[in-house]
Design an enzyme around this catalytic site. Sequence first.
Site, mmCIF file in Angstrom:
data_model
loop_
_atom_site.group_PDB
_atom_site.id
_atom_site.type_symbol
_atom_site.label_atom_id
_atom_site.label_comp_id
_atom_site.label_asym_id
_atom_site.label_seq_id
_atom_site.Cartn_x
_atom_site.Cartn_y
_atom_site.Cartn_z
ATOM 1 N N GLY A 177 7.738 -0.053 -0.365
ATOM 2 C CA GLY A 177 6.771 -0.825 -1.137
ATOM 3 C C GLY A 177 5.486 -0.922 -0.344
ATOM 4 N N GLU A 178 4.775 -2.024 -0.512
ATOM 5 C CA GLU A 178 3.517 -2.209 0.227
ATOM 6 C C GLU A 178 3.707 -3.284 1.296
ATOM 7 O OE1 GLU A 178 0.629 -0.677 0.560
ATOM 8 O OE2 GLU A 178 1.474 0.878 -0.723
ATOM 9 N N SER A 179 3.550 -2.874 2.547
ATOM 10 C CA SER A 179 3.821 -3.795 3.641
ATOM 11 C C SER A 179 2.871 -4.999 3.643
ATOM 12 C CB SER A 179 3.753 -3.057 4.978
ATOM 13 O OG SER A 179 2.527 -2.380 5.110
ATOM 14 N N CYS B 274 10.508 3.045 4.965
ATOM 15 C CA CYS B 274 9.072 3.250 4.718
ATOM 16 C C CYS B 274 8.246 2.012 5.085
ATOM 17 C CB CYS B 274 8.838 3.688 3.272
ATOM 18 S SG CYS B 274 7.220 4.391 3.003
ATOM 19 N N ARG C 277 -0.167 4.101 9.365
ATOM 20 C CA ARG C 277 0.078 3.939 7.919
ATOM 21 C C ARG C 277 -0.398 5.161 7.153
ATOM 22 N NH1 ARG C 277 -0.669 -1.222 4.389
ATOM 23 N NH2 ARG C 277 -0.046 0.460 3.025
ATOM 24 N N ILE D 2 6.899 9.247 0.550
ATOM 25 C CA ILE D 2 5.857 8.814 -0.380
ATOM 26 C C ILE D 2 4.819 7.999 0.387
ATOM 27 C CG2 ILE D 2 5.353 7.458 -2.445
ATOM 28 C CD1 ILE D 2 8.159 8.126 -3.434
ATOM 29 N N HIS E 270 12.711 7.699 1.876
ATOM 30 C CA HIS E 270 13.370 6.838 0.884
ATOM 31 C C HIS E 270 14.750 7.355 0.483
ATOM 32 C CE1 HIS E 270 9.803 4.379 0.130
ATOM 33 N NE2 HIS E 270 9.094 5.488 0.188
ATOM 34 N N GLU F 31 16.914 5.711 -0.848
ATOM 35 C CA GLU F 31 17.286 5.008 -2.090
ATOM 36 C C GLU F 31 16.812 5.759 -3.332
ATOM 37 O OE1 GLU F 31 14.832 4.220 -0.126
ATOM 38 O OE2 GLU F 31 13.192 3.192 -1.156
#
Lengths: 188, 293
Positions: free
Chosen positions: A46-48, A78, A105, A133, A170, A172
């Site tokens: 996601g977005e850290s 990620c 990043r 991603i 990822h 997942e």
Amino acid sequence: MKIGILGFQGSIEEHEATLHSLEIETYRVKTKEDLNVIDGLILPGGESTHMLMAMKFNGLYDALKEKINSNLPIFATCAGVVLLSRSIENSEQESIGVLDAVVSRNGYGPQYFSFIEEVKIEGFKKEFRAVFIRAPIVRSVGTQVKVLARDKMGNPIFIKQNHIFGLTFHPELTKDDRLHKLFIETIH
Amino acid sequence: MDNNRVVTNRGLAQMLKGGVIMDVTTAEQALVAQKAGAIAVMALERVPADIRKAGGVARMCDPLKVKEIQKAVTIPVMAKCRIGHITEARVLEALHVDYIDESEVLTPADEENHIDKLQFKIPFVCGCRNIGEALRRISEGASMIRTKGEAGTGNVVEAVRHMRKVQAQIRWIASMQDDELFTAAKELQVPISLLHEVKKQKRLPVVNFAAGGIATPSDAALMMHLGADGVFVGSGIFKSDNPTVMANAIVKAVANWDKPEVISSISMGLGDAMKGLDIHLIDKKDRLSERGN
């Protein structure tokens, strides 16, 4: 056994689906009290920057740091690696800092350069289809950190420091559950 | 778009779930959005409320502005192109934006055809009012879907209508026998393979955000309650009294959409939200959601 997943944002359902297929109970972690009922924690993709903000707002940030320092097993994918790393090269954002690694990043660049690569992982016979991603790149790691897989350019993509798993890709998003299984096995 | 791109492009949308994507027109606004916890920003020349006011033809954002915004933030940068405007989309791809929104908010360049999004390397998000529109966009290669709502109105009613419609139609398809899907495919004008996927997964095959008219933390949380995977906020932030506070409050509301006590505390003293428009006072020809079926 109950595995928590940081429950604010990102690939939460995807991690849940993998764990449920392994018949593991999951729990979405949003508060510090939630940390007391889990045996391990997944930090999803996601977005850290969002996850940092949400953890601080809900009073989870310091509590999580404490839990990790007292050996809560962690599976970071990620954004999760960015959250944990000691230092982030190209962003002023804070991090929990428990993982002795320096990351950059979006190391491979914007979405145009996202990719999938078959990678060799130490201890696995068959290659793993790794989905990257806008992934971070691990620039360097401390002496306690083991590098268990690298991309074709030689950057670490799977690192492990005691009870902390760090993946820049990822698992997942694929049907391959070997890394989730590996994480579960270390908790038993 | 090869199979790997389908996975990485749909995958990026999966990474955005539970977050808020904010419209921005400058690098400074993009930074405000990122600091507030936005998971992505949408670069455009004017926010929808101003597009509505200005009239004329609304086009893709100046590439220089896109570059400035990309330089300012680490979160994904999206940008809008006109429906059917293949070249605007190619320009945005050349700029390496992370997502293209083929958007009804801009003036359509083609009133019959959408872009063949399968020919692109980077992903697209498209608007829909119902499952037919959603699945047609997916068959054209969209990696993410959002409701159209009615952009630039500050009125959530159309986003609610579209989200409820899509969710109801998913339940309807999930309840069908396989042999009934043929007729549904004919009526909805969508490929039957996508209906099989919807039936099996009981959801759209891609992430589905809410958009169009969301102006307050409660609006955003409502959309999550109705099954949205996340929320786009257009004019709602930078047309409010205090954009920094509003942006952060909306992000927190989405992260805690199921906790009314949290939404209540973050909604206190926010100042005025953007001024809203009654949908029934907007002429049918001026409704952006009618564009691109």
